[in-house]
Design a protein around this motif. Structure first.
Motif, short mmCIF file in Angstrom:
data_model
loop_
_atom_site.label_atom_id
_atom_site.label_comp_id
_atom_site.label_asym_id
_atom_site.label_seq_id
_atom_site.Cartn_x
_atom_site.Cartn_y
_atom_site.Cartn_z
N GLU A 15 -11.53 -14.08 -12.30
CA GLU A 15 -10.63 -14.80 -11.69
C GLU A 15 -9.57 -14.29 -10.83
OE1 GLU A 15 -10.86 -18.32 -11.53
OE2 GLU A 15 -12.88 -17.94 -12.42
N LYS A 16 -9.08 -12.99 -11.43
CA LYS A 16 -8.18 -12.52 -10.64
C LYS A 16 -8.62 -11.75 -9.43
CE LYS A 16 -4.49 -12.32 -12.06
NZ LYS A 16 -3.30 -13.19 -11.81
N ARG A 22 -9.47 -11.93 -3.32
CA ARG A 22 -10.48 -12.52 -2.64
C ARG A 22 -11.79 -11.84 -2.48
NH1 ARG A 22 -6.07 -13.10 0.50
NH2 ARG A 22 -6.86 -11.62 2.19
N LYS A 23 -12.26 -11.29 -3.67
CA LYS A 23 -13.37 -10.56 -3.80
C LYS A 23 -14.34 -11.08 -5.00
CE LYS A 23 -12.47 -6.98 -0.97
NZ LYS A 23 -12.34 -5.60 -1.31
N ASP A 32 -10.00 -2.26 -6.12
CA ASP A 32 -9.65 -3.70 -6.12
C ASP A 32 -9.65 -3.89 -7.91
OD1 ASP A 32 -10.21 -4.53 -3.56
OD2 ASP A 32 -12.31 -4.23 -3.47
N MET A 33 -10.38 -3.48 -8.48
CA MET A 33 -10.43 -3.75 -9.81
C MET A 33 -9.17 -3.04 -10.69
SD MET A 33 -13.33 -5.16 -10.76
CE MET A 33 -13.33 -4.85 -12.36
N PHE A 34 -8.72 -2.02 -10.22
CA PHE A 34 -7.30 -1.50 -10.60
C PHE A 34 -6.26 -2.47 -10.24
CE2 PHE A 34 -3.28 0.29 -8.59
CZ PHE A 34 -2.65 0.56 -9.68
N TYR A 35 -6.15 -3.07 -8.97
CA TYR A 35 -4.96 -4.10 -8.78
C TYR A 35 -5.22 -5.45 -9.74
CZ TYR A 35 -2.93 -1.58 -5.01
OH TYR A 35 -2.25 -0.69 -4.10
#
Length: 816
Positions: A15-16, A22-23, A32-35
């Motif tokens: 969800e995040k 937006r991925k 992206d996963m880190f953020y």
């Protein structure tokens, strides 16, 4: 949301990713996963953060503010997950989504907020304060650029900008509404009021806005969230100022904006030139002025008590001399803004501030030119001058036996302002950071201050947070310890002592051996990926990782490596245990000799690593851009911890504690905390060599050491130094002439040659011990068992009870 399973965490990540990045999972990178994970953790932290501050306000607790120019916090995602109790669930969720957790965590850039041990200590202290539930916060500067990113090109250190804030930093929260104004320069007008009191008005000052960015400091498995507040320098109303300007005025405003931004632009600007030195002074005042305004504002808002009671609710710890301008700035605020008289203001000041000294090195005990202080901070200079006058008069009339010592006691002497002296005079507590360091302060460097203020001086031996430096970075060892003695050591590190009963247990020693072998294999793979150098995990991993400075004696280390290489070349059949020497270090950009030592290490490494006749017996690795994250790779794999500073020069050290906690054996001088390690583990469980502090100090005071005499009689030493001259370890003759002449013409100021023979003997003992695996592993376990003494939890508990007079703020017992 309370995550009960990895599946719930997977759903939250998915969800995040959609909402914030937006991925989809399939499109997401490690970054992206880190953020995404960071956003989940931060949301979870925020509510507890608010609740912590509310409880502090409701209970009107005494709060600690730790002022430091450095906070070397490293990467925070994995640490925050650990402290929130979410690390295992997150690891499982990331793995289920097809990601390697360590690669996701590595997408975070190390925060460029520090240089070395000073900053790492500050970070450990914040962690311990939150984990022990003490109301303590950090105050620092939000540098846009860290020290520098180090690259090694043809053996040379090359400095590149460390723009660690180039991308969004997820852990900070900007607080525009709490920005404060800081003023530099201008003129001071002194007026006498009708009642005879003085009033000071400032004209034509340069105004800078200090904007706070707050970072949560997460306590381990409790609901305490303290704050690290970092200040960013910005121009007040910059957009409005330039919107109506044209031509030259527009560009003048741009230049002014750039000048202001430089204040929080770079960690430690080069102070070998006047402009760099001036910028450092600006930074230090900016930090203390903004922090004190914030502290006083918070006190007035939350406590609603008379300012005369401030010292009952606030204590400010000055971490080294860098923030010591807080003392005259606090006096300025009390007198000029709050209308206190000098005597009342001075009494309050001495009840609020405590000072930690970190060094006996004269060049590190800061001094500022009087004219620079007058120009940049005219009112602050007036206050410092008055402090000095009153102090000197007190010595002259009340302590006539010290009149001859006034030049060494005065705050202003030789047209310089001595910041350490001011910090001692203006505080209620002065502490060193290891037993020997404090003794040297009391008996040598600050002897006369100790005579004047014996009750102010105390020792607080440094510590490290075992949560990061064992539980997080060495999970296999931490798991083995918990399986063996239970998990209570995580909250009570002193319970590691229970491992002693297993120091002769063959089964347990085999398990310890397996953990170390695994960690060395991981480091070998890491080294190969980074450098292309093949290292043997079965070799002794001999590690020296720390700032490059002459007194830390990386030069002694590489001289031994060259000696070992010479021996192997003379006798290729010599039976030796294979060695891998691992270095990590940055040299200050203007520190020429330190940079030459880095080149010597790298040139030596190139020659040795490419010599196939000895390639299975000796390797040398210099890992560039040493920082917290690199230390996390190296420390769990270390066999030998090189702590070889010239005795009396290293205040404490914390790398010695980190490697000890991970089972490395200390090879070191009787310096800093090495002495306290020896007192616990015994000399048979470490390798001690070299001059004592007393012997070093005697030579400095009375002479009697001649380096050239050793060069003349010790063939090993002469051969090494001659090789530096004849180009054997360089591309040309005399490439390392400055090292050569510093040793022989400047009489080896840090006793490298004097300690060389003893150092070689210590290494022979290392080899003997390593051949007996059970003996070695027993030594390793003994070091781990005693390492709980060096947890920063113990240090902070001592600060809290003996200096700060604060108690833990309990009231909640559940996880975040």
């Amino acid at each position: 949301m309370n995550f009960q399973s990895a599946d719930q965490f997977v759903d939250a990540i998915v969800e995040k990713l959609k909402a914030a990045r937006r991925k989809t999972v399939e499109d997401a990178s490690n970054r992206d996963m880190f953020y995404a994970v960071s956003a989940i953790v931060k949301e979870r932290i925020n509510s507890a953060w608010v609740e912590t501050q509310t409880i502090y306000k409701q209970k009107k607790v005494r709060q600690i503010y730790y002022l430091s120019m450095e906070f070397l916090i490293g990467r925070l995602l994995e640490s925050n997950l650990l402290n929130c109790g979410l690390l295992d669930i997150c690891n499982e969720a990331l793995t289920a989504l097809g990601f390697q957790p360590k690669e996701v965590y590595a997408a975070e850039h190390d925060a460029g907020l520090g240089n070395g041990g000073l900053g790492r200590l500050a970070a450990c202290f914040l962690d311990s304060m939150a984990s022990l539930q003490f109301p303590g916060h950090g105050c620092g500067i939000r540098y846009r650029y860290g020290l520098f990113e180090q690259r090694i090109i043809q053996g040379n250190q090359i400095e590149l900008p460390d723009y660690w804030l180039k991308e969004e930093y997820p852990w900070e929260t900007r607080k525009d509404e709490e920005a404060v104004e800081v003023q530099f320069g201008g003129e001071v007008e002194m007026l006498t009021k009708i009642d005879g009191s003085l009033e000071f008005r400032y004209h034509n000052t340069d105004k800078v806005m200090a904007v706070p960015y707050d970072i949560a400091v997460v306590g381990y498995h409790n609901k305490t969230i303290n704050t690290l507040r970092l200040w960013s320098a910005e121009s007040p109303d910059f957009e409005q100022n330039i919107s109506s300007q044209g031509g030259a005025k527009y560009y003048h405003e741009l230049e002014h904006q750039h000048s202001i931004e430089q204040i929080s632009g770079f960690l430690y600007p080069d102070d070998s030139v006047y402009e760099g030195k001036l910028l450092r002074l600006k930074q230090q005042y900016f930090l203390v002025a903004a922090s004190l305004k914030s502290i006083l504002s918070s006190f007035k808002k939350n406590y609603r008590l008379p300012l005369t009671q401030l010292q009952e609710k606030v204590v400010v710890q000055i971490n080294d001399t860098h923030p010591s301008l807080a003392i005259p700035e606090f006096m300025r605020i009390l007198m000029d803004e709050e209308r206190f008289g000098w005597d009342d203001a001075w009494k309050m000041t001495q009840q609020v501030f405590a000072y930690t000294n970190h060094t006996t090195l004269s060049e590190a005990l800061e001094k500022w030119p009087v004219e620079m202080m007058k120009q940049l901070l005219p009112r602050i200079y007036m206050i410092i001058h008055e402090m000095n006058e009153r102090f000197c008069k007190n010595i002259w009339f009340d302590h006539p036996e010290l009149r001859d010592e006034l030049p060494g006691l005065a705050i202003i002497a030789d047209n310089q302002i001595h910041m350490a002296r001011m910090a001692v005079i203006g505080s209620f507590s002065v502490n060193g950071v290891a037993r020997i360091h404090t003794d040297i302060l009391k008996n040598q460097e600050m002897k006369h201050f100790y005579t004047l203020f014996p009750d102010r001086f105390r020792n607080k031996t440094n510590g490290i947070t075992h949560r990061r430096w064992l539980l997080q970075v060495n999970p296999r060892l931490a798991g083995l310890v918990s399986d063996t003695i239970g998990k209570k050591w995580v909250k009570q590190p002193s319970k590691l002592i229970s491992l002693l009963r297993y120091s002769k247990d063959a089964s347990f020693l085999n398990k310890i051996d397996d953990v170390k072998k695994h960690n060395k294999q991981l480091l070998s793979s890491f080294i190969y990926t980074k450098t292309g150098i093949m290292t043997d995990p079965a070799s002794i991993f001999d590690v020296q990782i720390k700032r490059l400075h002459e007194y830390k004696r990386q030069l002694l280390n590489i001289f031994h490596v060259i000696h070992l290489y010479n021996e192997l070349k003379d006798n290729p059949a010599m039976n030796v245990v294979p060695r891998t020497f691992i270095f990590g270090a940055k040299a200050a950009p203007s520190y020429h000799l330190a940079k030459e030592i880095i080149k010597l290490i790298n040139q030596t490494a190139f020659i040795i690593n490419n010599d196939k006749t000895i390639s299975e017996k000796l390797k040398v690795v210099f890992l560039e851009n040493y920082n917290v994250s690199l230390a996390e790779h190296i420390i769990p794999a270390a066999d030998i911890s090189e702590q070889i500073s010239t005795a009396s020069k290293e205040a404490s050290g914390t790398g010695n504690m980190k490697m000890m906690m991970n089972g490395a054996i200390t090879l070191g001088t009787l310096d800093g905390a090495n002495i306290e390690i020896k007192a616990l583990v015994g000399e048979k469980n470490m390798f001690i060599f070299g001059l004592t502090a007393e012997e070093v100090l005697y030579y400095y005071q009375h002479g009697g050491y001649v380096a050239r005499d050793i060069y003349e009689v010790d063939e090993r030493v002469r051969r090494i130094l001659d090789q530096l001259n004849d180009g054997a370890f360089g591309s040309q003759e005399m490439e390392f002439k400055d090292i050569y002449y510093n040793i022989l013409s400047h009489n080896d100021p840090y006793f490298v040659l004097k300690d060389f023979d003893s150092y070689i003997e210590a290494h022979e003992l290392v080899e003997q011990a390593y051949r007996d695996r059970n003996t070695w592993l027993s030594m390793s376990v003994t070091n781990i068992a005693y390492s709980g003494k060096f947890s920063s939890d113990r240090t902070i508990q001592e600060y809290a009870s003996e200096i700060w007079r604060v108690r833990p703020i309990k009231g909640w017992k559940f996880l975040i």
